[in-house]
Every structure is written in C-alpha cells, then in structure tokens.
Design a protein around this motif. Structure first.
Motif, mmCIF file in Angstrom:
data_model
loop_
_atom_site.group_PDB
_atom_site.id
_atom_site.type_symbol
_atom_site.label_atom_id
_atom_site.label_comp_id
_atom_site.label_asym_id
_atom_site.label_seq_id
_atom_site.Cartn_x
_atom_site.Cartn_y
_atom_site.Cartn_z
ATOM 1 N N UNK A 127 89.075 40.662 17.729
ATOM 2 C CA UNK A 127 90.089 39.798 18.360
ATOM 3 C C UNK A 127 90.684 40.508 19.579
ATOM 4 N N UNK A 128 91.074 41.757 19.396
ATOM 5 C CA UNK A 128 91.670 42.505 20.508
ATOM 6 C C UNK A 128 90.617 42.701 21.613
ATOM 7 N N UNK A 159 88.790 41.604 27.046
ATOM 8 C CA UNK A 159 87.745 41.285 28.017
ATOM 9 C C UNK A 159 88.081 39.996 28.777
ATOM 10 N N UNK A 160 88.509 38.993 28.007
ATOM 11 C CA UNK A 160 88.673 37.661 28.605
ATOM 12 C C UNK A 160 89.920 37.556 29.504
ATOM 13 N N UNK A 161 91.039 38.107 29.059
ATOM 14 C CA UNK A 161 92.295 37.954 29.819
ATOM 15 C C UNK A 161 92.499 39.100 30.810
ATOM 16 N N UNK A 186 91.464 32.838 31.100
ATOM 17 C CA UNK A 186 90.567 33.802 31.779
ATOM 18 C C UNK A 186 91.320 34.539 32.897
ATOM 19 N N UNK A 187 91.401 35.843 32.742
ATOM 20 C CA UNK A 187 92.057 36.672 33.771
ATOM 21 C C UNK A 187 93.564 36.495 33.848
ATOM 22 N N UNK A 188 94.144 35.759 32.885
ATOM 23 C CA UNK A 188 95.574 35.420 33.000
ATOM 24 C C UNK A 188 96.497 36.634 32.834
ATOM 25 N N UNK A 242 97.508 35.448 17.059
ATOM 26 C CA UNK A 242 98.218 34.771 18.148
ATOM 27 C C UNK A 242 97.936 35.468 19.464
ATOM 28 N N UNK A 243 97.438 34.688 20.404
ATOM 29 C CA UNK A 243 97.200 35.238 21.734
ATOM 30 C C UNK A 243 98.143 34.517 22.691
ATOM 31 N N UNK A 244 98.942 35.288 23.402
ATOM 32 C CA UNK A 244 99.953 34.685 24.282
ATOM 33 C C UNK A 244 99.963 35.374 25.636
#
Ligand code: OXD
Ligand code: MN
Length: 632
Positions: free
Chosen positions: A32-33, A38-40, A125-127, A189-191
């Motif tokens: 998850x981490x 990678x994504x954010x 993505x990249x946020x 939770x991803x925020x």
C-alpha cells in the motif's frame, strides 16, 4: 512484499522509517505504501510509531508546513480549510462498486468501479509532488479487543495527521504484534490535500473527490482538508465499518455512549444515543452530572450474550458554534485552557485568541478567519457578508480533558453493557419528550427508523421541513437501507436481553410557539429512562409505547433541576397526536421506498399495523389523546 517498491521506498525514507515499515512484516501495508509512494510521488515519507517524540514531530510539522498556526496559549493552534471546503462534500463522496452491485447501491451515490477507480487514480497521480508525507497507524476502538479495527493512514497533510493523533488510539504496536492470520484485515486511507495556497489551504477544490471501496476497505480522498472530508478514521472509516458490520452481523452506529449516574445509589447505567445534527446529541452526551464515553461513533457487538459498545474515537471533533459558559460549561472551560486543541475555521483575533459564533463574549472587529484577513462587514466573492467564523467551525480535543470523562467505560476492552438506546429527533408538534418502546424491534421500526429533523429559522431553506434521518445515520449507511434496518433488528437475536429503546424530542413547541421546558429538561427524561431500566417507575400506555406519570416527572424536575413542572405542561407535552403520527409513518414509508426498492415486506407491515392501531385509537379517544386516556 513487492520488490519493485524497495528501492523506491528506500530513496524516499530515512533508515528509521524504512525499518519501522519492514518491521511490521506486513505485505499489504508495505505494498500500500509502495503503490502510493510511486503513484502520488511525494518527496519524502515519514513512518511514525506510537512514541511521544513522534506525536511532537507531527505537531511541529503541522506548524512548520503552515497548515496550523500557534494561538496565544501553549498547545492551542488554529487551522483554516479553504473557503469552499468547510463542510462535508456529499456530492463528491461516492462508493465505487462492482457492476453486480450497482443496482442495489444506486440511491447511495455509487459510481461503477472501473470508472470511479480510473478517475480517482488520475487525480491522485503526482498529487503529492514535492511534499513530505506521513504514514501513521491507528485503531478504531480499543486495541487488543474484539472491537479493534486497525487502520493505516497515508497523508500529505500534517493537520490531518495531527487531528488523528488527538482523535484516535495509536496502533503502530498493534500492527507490530498482529498475528499472521490478522495481517490482511485493516482499513487503508490515502489522502492528499494537494496544492496549498499561502494560508496552507487546498487550492484545487474542483478536483476534490472522496471515493470509498467497501470491497477492499480502502478510501481515497483527494484535494481537501476539512476533517469530515479528509480524516480517514472518521466518516470514511465509519462507512467502511457500517458495511463490514452488515456482512459480519454487528453494528456501527452514529451514536454517543454515556453513563447516567443515579444521584442516590451512584449506579452507572450506559445509554447510546442517535440524534440527527442539531437535535441535541452532544448536549445529551454532556448533560452535567453524567459521564461521557464517546460523542459520535460507536461499535456494538454481542459479547457473551450482552449488547456491548465502545467509542471508536478518543477525542471530539465538535461544532464550536454556541459553545459558551452557560450552554456547554465543561467544553467551554476546556477550550480556554493551555492544552492541545485545534480550532478550525474560527477567527484569530489581534490578541491571538480564537473567537467563534455564539461564544457569549465580546468579539473583535478584525483578525484572520475562515475567509481571509477579515474585518467586520467584509463580503465574499458572491457578495455575502462574512461572519466572524464559519457556522460549522470546530474544535479538536482529547476526551480525557473532560471532568465528566468515563475512563473506566472508555478503556473497557469488551465495551460497556448498554441498557438503553435513545433516538432523538426534532419536531415542533408530533412526538412526546420521552417514550419507551414496548420492544426492541418496535423501537428500531417506530423510534429509530422514523427519526426526522425539522428545519428551523437557523438552517438554510424553508422552515418546518422534516428531513428523514433513519437511525441518524443516513449520510453514512453504505449498503441498502432495508438490509441495514434488518441488521439492526437481527442484532439482538440470541442475546440474553435487548436494551430498552426510548425516543426523545426536546423541541415540542407550545401553541404560542415557545419551548416549554428549560434546556436541561433532558436530564429528567434521561433519569426517567434510567429508572425504567430497573423497573422503578410505572408508566402510561400510548399507541406506540409507554410515557411517564406526572408525579414522577414533577419529583425528578424538583430533585435534579430544582424546577417546577406543571401538570398542564405535562398534559400538553405528553399528548399523543394521532393524525401527526400517521403522517410521520407515511413519510417514513415513502422515504424508505425511495432509498431502496427491496425493503422487506414485514417492515412495511409493521408500519401499517402501527398506523392502523393509531387510527383505531383515534376513533375511540379522539385525535389528541391525553396522557392516561388510552387504554389499549
Ligand atoms: C458529522 C460530524 O458531520 O460528526 O456528523 O462531524
Ligand atoms: Mn457525526
């Protein structure tokens, strides 16, 4: 563990953080981490444990990153959300659901899984580019208990991490000690608050989305900060838990848990209560002289045949409007102390004190508030005058600051035994101040499912409109309403004893449109309910339950509040109003039918039977039945 993430995570983490993550030996946490690292694409990732040093680090970072600012007393800080992000975003809060579930979820703001997942992942993505982020572990409910739901929060907001540290029990150690077979079962939770402006507030509100996946127990929240939108462990987790409870046969409810303390015997009797917003929930949980376990969310389980509850949280994210020395003395006194408190969307005065609506004190004419640098008379972009603070401004505070905190009940790993459930609506002309249900099932169908809240001059829109609010939980029910109601009904099957169920209504008006009792009258209704648990008061029958006798209430008013309560007021308040009640049942039926086309027939039958009984009573005793006149 996905080996692809190893190098990536080592590059973004200190050795200490990386070691903490791998020490958990939990593939699902690691992946998850790794996936969101990678994504954010955050700059760095801090993995926190439960230590006091890490709690301090979170507080310091919230200040250093500009999401919070120091106020004049040690420990107190202020945070602002964007002007358009100061309440829950119901429109952009959606369930992402598998195609086979779309039909049954359609009234609950659902979007097809693939479409919703694609949209939220594009936004994410990249946020977090350029940001230092944190991974923190918490538990819903006490750790090491049958109630525990472990949770992991990944966020780029240090205000969110700080709020959660106040509001939830720490659980890094819990994750560390999980048995292998438990290692898959937790909430994620991803925020991301996304880009921030110079006040530390989210910029891209047009890309605010909160997407929940109840199949995989993960919630994605992007481009927001208001705690009801951002904090995974509060309302997001509540939706996941309601769904999980539905599958597993327990309950997660929008309820306070409190102990009514008998002034003579000192016995403590636990009640849980559901009240739609502005119907007296916090003020009931905080009635002076009683004890509070929790003010917002409770889990209920059948433990050894008993109906037991825990508070999911350890703090309060409370509405601050109208918290003043007269109406909310315990909380007010605590907001004035030098201790850890986050004020949000209030005014910071030139003296660095926080000021809010209805605080009962003189307030300055300028400062910094939920809108901007502010002076009296300022208008927002739409031409609307900006008040000193937002009506939904909040305080975030630990429960154990409160002198009425029930530590024993709060810490109980097996929860407290609940003897009574309270369902409190707001209506000016139908339901009596307190009534006991003849049975648990009747309580769920006639007291809980029929809850409504009437709009007042203080809310936006037309006055006197009744909004259906079954179990005060409609905003969070995450599977079809019929199944949820069934789960509430079935929950007591096999228990030694179900709790008694009571309705309350603090808002009945006299023919002149005035309230007829003081605000503290709720203490009397509570103590009558407490006595009923032990069979101590006789009652009078109505078509829907049992109401108090006048002499008992007269005595309780005198003893508990030193107030007189007239027989005329009693008669008026406790009159059973037949037509109004039948109309209420019709509205409930229509609301359920609108929300779910599969409501079990026996639920409609129960309402029809109740309506027929009320109509028969009307024939016999007239439309308005005075206390004692109804003989069954
Ligand atoms: C709510 C809250 O919105 O508790 O219910 O904040
Ligand atoms: Mn709530």
């Amino acid at each position: 563990m996905n080996p692809n993430y190893e190098a990536l995570l080592k590059g973004k983490m200190s050795n200490q953080s990386y070691n903490r993550l791998t020490a958990l030996k939990n593939k699902k946490v690691f992946d998850f981490v790794g996936e969101f690292a990678e994504h954010c694409n955050p700059e760095s990732i801090y993995v926190a444990d439960d230590s006091a040093a890490d709690e301090q680090y979170v507080r310091d970072q919230a200040l250093a990153k500009g999401e919070e600012h120091k106020l004049n007393l040690d420990g107190r800080t202020i945070h602002w959300d964007s002007y358009g992000d100061q309440a829950r975003d119901k429109v952009n809060t959606r369930y992402i659901v598998a195609p086979e579930n779309m039909e049954r979820m359609k009234s609950l703001n659902a979007v097809a899984y693939d479409e919703g997942y694609k949209e939220i992942m594009n936004i994410a993505k990249g946020n977090m580019k350029g940001k230092d982020v944190i991974v923190k572990f918490f538990a819903e409910g006490p750790t090491d208990s049958p109630f525990t739901i472990p949770c992991v929060q990944f966020t780029d907001s240090w205000y969110v991490a700080h709020s959660e540290a106040i509001l939830y029990r720490p659980a890094y150690s819990h994750f560390l000690n999980m048995k292998d077979e438990e290692k898959d079962d937790f909430f994620r939770f991803i925020h991301s608050a996304g880009e921030l402006d110079n006040r530390g507030c989210t910029v891209n509100l047009d890309k605010r989305r909160i997407y929940m996946d109840t199949q995989n127990n993960i919630v994605y929240s992007m481009n927001d900060q208001y705690a009801g939108n951002s904090i995974g462990l509060k309302k997001h987790s509540m939706r996941l838990a309601i769904n999980k409870a539905g599958k597993e046969g327990w309950l997660c409810e929008h309820m306070f848990v409190m102990a009514v303390v008998n002034p003579d015997s000192k016995r403590k009797t636990y009640f849980a209560g559901a009240y739609p917003s502005a119907c007296g929930k916090t003020s009931t949980a905080m009635v002076p002289g009683e004890q509070v376990v929790g003010d917002d969310i409770a889990y209920f389980r059948n433990i050894n045949g008993e109906f037991r509850a825990v508070n999911v949280e350890q703090g309060i994210f409370g509405i601050i409007k109208d918290v003043n020395a007269d109406d909310d003395p315990v909380i007010f006194e605590n907001l004035k102390k030098p201790q850890e408190l986050i004020f949000s969307n209030v005014l910071e005065g030139p003296d660095k004190n926080p000021y809010w609506l209805g605080m009962g004190e003189e307030t300055p004419d300028s400062g910094r508030n939920h809108h901007a640098d502010w002076k009296k008379g300022d208008k927002d972009a739409s031409g609307k005058e900006v008040g000193i603070a937002h009506p939904n401004s909040r305080y975030t505070m630990r429960l154990d600051y409160l002198s009425n905190f029930d530590k024993e009940g709060f810490d109980a790993k097996e929860g407290v035994k609940v003897e009574g459930l309270l369902y409190g609506g707001r209506d000016s002309d139908t339901t009596v101040p307190v009534e006991e249900s003849p049975s648990y099932a009747s309580g769920i169908l006639l007291k809980a499912a029929t809850l409504e809240s009437e709009t007042t001059a203080a809310t936006l829109g037309a006055e006197g409109v009744r909004n259906a609010s079954p179990m005060a939980n409609m905003d969070f029910v995450s599977y079809p309403l019929g199944e949820y109601t069934e789960n509430n009904l079935n929950f007591v099957n096999g228990m030694k004893k179900a709790p008694k169920v009571f309705s309350t209504n603090y808002f009945m008006l006299s023919p002149k449109g005035k309230f007829m009792t003081s605000k503290l009258a709720k203490k009397v209704w509570l103590h009558w309910a407490e006595g009923r648990v032990y069979g101590e008061y006789e009652g009078l029958a109505t078509p829907t339950g049992t109401i108090p006798l006048y002499p008992d209430l007269k005595k309780l008013f005198k003893k508990l509040l030193n107030e007189d309560f007239s027989e005329a007021d009693y008669e008026y308040l406790f009159t059973f109003r037949c037509t109004k009640w039948v109309e209420k049942l019709e509205r409930t039926k229509a609301f359920f039918a609108k929300m779910d086309t599969n409501i079990p027939q026996h639920i409609y039958d129960a309402w029809d039977k109740a309506a027929a009984g009320i109509k028969a009573a009307k024939e016999k005793y007239g439309d308005e039945i005075k206390p004692g006149a109804f003989k069954g």
